[in-house]
Design a protein around this motif. Structure first.
Motif: not given
Ligand code: ZN
Length: 481
Positions: A426-442
């Motif tokens: 997976i790309p680094d957290e600062d270079l990935i789509e925001k949806e990938a962080l949102e899904t993680a947070v969900e």
């Protein structure tokens, strides 16, 4: 009798063995359409391209060489020992509005010429037909299919087409009734107008609706012969395709690729190394006589189609079909939209997608819709913890109980080496789509809510902070410098 067997699975795609009177077919595969009177590329040459079976039109044979065909059989007429599927004249019915033969007659005829896969005279109701027309057509189709079931009592396989236009409830009803009648193959019919107009969302929806009812048996996407669609269609659960496209496109100097169609007139280079493309340049083809050029383009079109089938089968074997489809659907925004419907059909896809794979390669936003991500989220809810306070960190270098990863969310330390999260690229957290962080947070929040008596001490880098503003009260957020 069980006529097919699934040997490999990935997403909703499968590799199956399908037995016919003329031998075994391994799906997914394409049946090239052979015109019995003017075989553009003869059936016996089709094997060279990778074909395992062909399809021809029994109505044309009936009208032009009926007695000869009954005497010799369809295999001798086409000059092949491969399995032969025969269509019934439904296409002529759609184009000309009428055919001069009854359902029973054309089925008996297909039997008498030794067809391996028989198709009844179904009525192909085009997309957007009004409901009354669609249901009236469907009732006639179902009657004819019931009649076919009684007539086909030999070793031949029976295909039971599924109609219903673009009406969800009718496609589902057709699929249910088709299963009750009991066929060997279920073709999804009258979808060519959807493909011609790039309505891939409707196409994907219809495939998913049918697959939600016909969960196991082989599905044939009738009239789909464009290689750009094969990977998506297989991943949605289609097993068989037929191609008239290789010849039809060649007739208009159109060159097929997995990324779409190209006009020969606009090509400077060939993106392919098949025997045709490695022998000629686009300019050389353009200078040829129309007939010679047409045949060469048709050959390329066949090569590229069967090449894509091999790519897909390899992807199923190595469980990378999601990765392949996510690349292919980027050929057109409308394919991307069609593929994204899988979000709404998670339970059907979940049923067939293998739970353990070698790796999870993130290709973009769509990767977060894969079953592996939701399964990880669900698994988090069932974890047992021996302590009251848990440390979660987005920094892998810090000692923690769980690590916050894009896409997946919290990953227990002991799962950092296992599939899926531990085997994910997976790309680094600062270079990935925001949806990938949102899904993680969900996934994180759901886990916190299902453990209300635990305290979660969360340490994250700045990129996460915005997504963690509304933490449940058992969370304590610390932003790392
Ligand atoms: Zn080529």
């Amino acid at each position: 009798m069980q006529r097919f067997e699934i040997t490999d699975k990935d997403a909703m795609g499968r590799i199956c063995r399908l037995d016919t009177p003329h031998g075994r077919i391994e799906t997914p595969t394409i049946l090239p359409v052979i015109n019995p009177n003017i075989p553009f590329i003869p059936a016996d040459e089709m094997e060279k391209f990778g074909a395992q079976a062909v399809i021809t039109n029994s109505y044309i044979i009936y009208r032009t060489m009926k007695d000869e065909a009954i005497e010799k059989g369809v295999h001798a007429i086409l000059g092949t020992d491969m399995p032969v599927m025969t269509d019934s004249g439904s296409y002529q019915l759609m184009v000309y509005g009428d055919v001069e033969i009854s359902n029973a007659e054309i089925i008996e005829f297909q039997k008498s010429i030794g067809s391996d896969i028989i198709v009844p005279l179904d009525i192909p109701t085009p997309p957007d037909a009004d409901f009354d027309t669609a249901i009236r057509d469907l009732n006639i189709t179902l009657q004819r299919e019931r009649e076919a079931r009684k007539i086909v009592n030999t070793d031949s396989l029976l295909a039971i087409p599924i109609q219903g236009s673009t009406h969800s409830e009718l496609r589902k009803l057709a699929a249910k009734e088709a299963r009750n009648i009991g066929g060997d193959i279920y073709p999804i019919g009258a979808i060519v107008p959807l493909m011609d107009t790039y309505r891939f969302k409707d196409l994907a929806r219809i495939i998913l609706e049918v697959r939600s009812i016909i969960t196991v048996e082989p599905i044939h996407l009738f009239g789909c012969g464009h290689p750009m669609l094969f990977a998506m269609a297989v991943a949605l659960g289609c097993d068989l395709f037929d191609s008239a496209a290789y010849a039809l496109y060649a007739k208009d100097d159109r060159y097929l690729t997995v990324y779409g169609t190209k006009k020969l007139s606009e090509m400077n280079y060939f993106p392919c190394k098949c025997p045709v493309c490695s022998s000629y340049s686009p300019e050389e083809l353009r200078r040829m006589e129309k007939k010679e050029r047409e045949e060469l383009i048709a050959r390329h079109n066949l090569y590229v189609s069967f090449q894509e089938i091999e790519n897909i089968k390899q992807a199923i074997k190595e469980n990378s079909l999601f990765e392949l489809v996510e690349k292919r659907v980027r050929a057109h925004p409308s394919m991307l939209a069609g593929w994204r419907l899988i979000k709404k059909y998670f339970s059907i896809i979940e049923r067939s997608d293998p739970k353990v794979k070698k790796k999870f390669l993130y290709t973009g936003l769509d990767s977060i819709y894969r079953p592996a991500v939701r399964r990880h989220g669900k698994a988090l809810l069932n974890l047992e913890w021996g302590k009251d306070e848990l440390v979660i960190s987005s920094d892998l270098g810090m000692l923690a109980d769980l690590y916050l990863r894009p896409v997946f969310g919290p990953v227990p330390a002991e799962m950092l080496e296992t599939y899926p999260a531990g085997h994910a690229e997976i790309p680094d957290e600062d270079l990935i789509e925001k949806e990938a962080l949102e899904t993680a947070v969900e996934n994180l929040i759901r886990m916190m809510k299902s453990n209300p008596d635990k305290k979660f001490r969360i340490y994250v880098s700045g990129v996460w902070a915005d997504f963690l503003k509304n933490l449940p009260s058992n969370g304590d957020l610390n932003v790392l410098p």
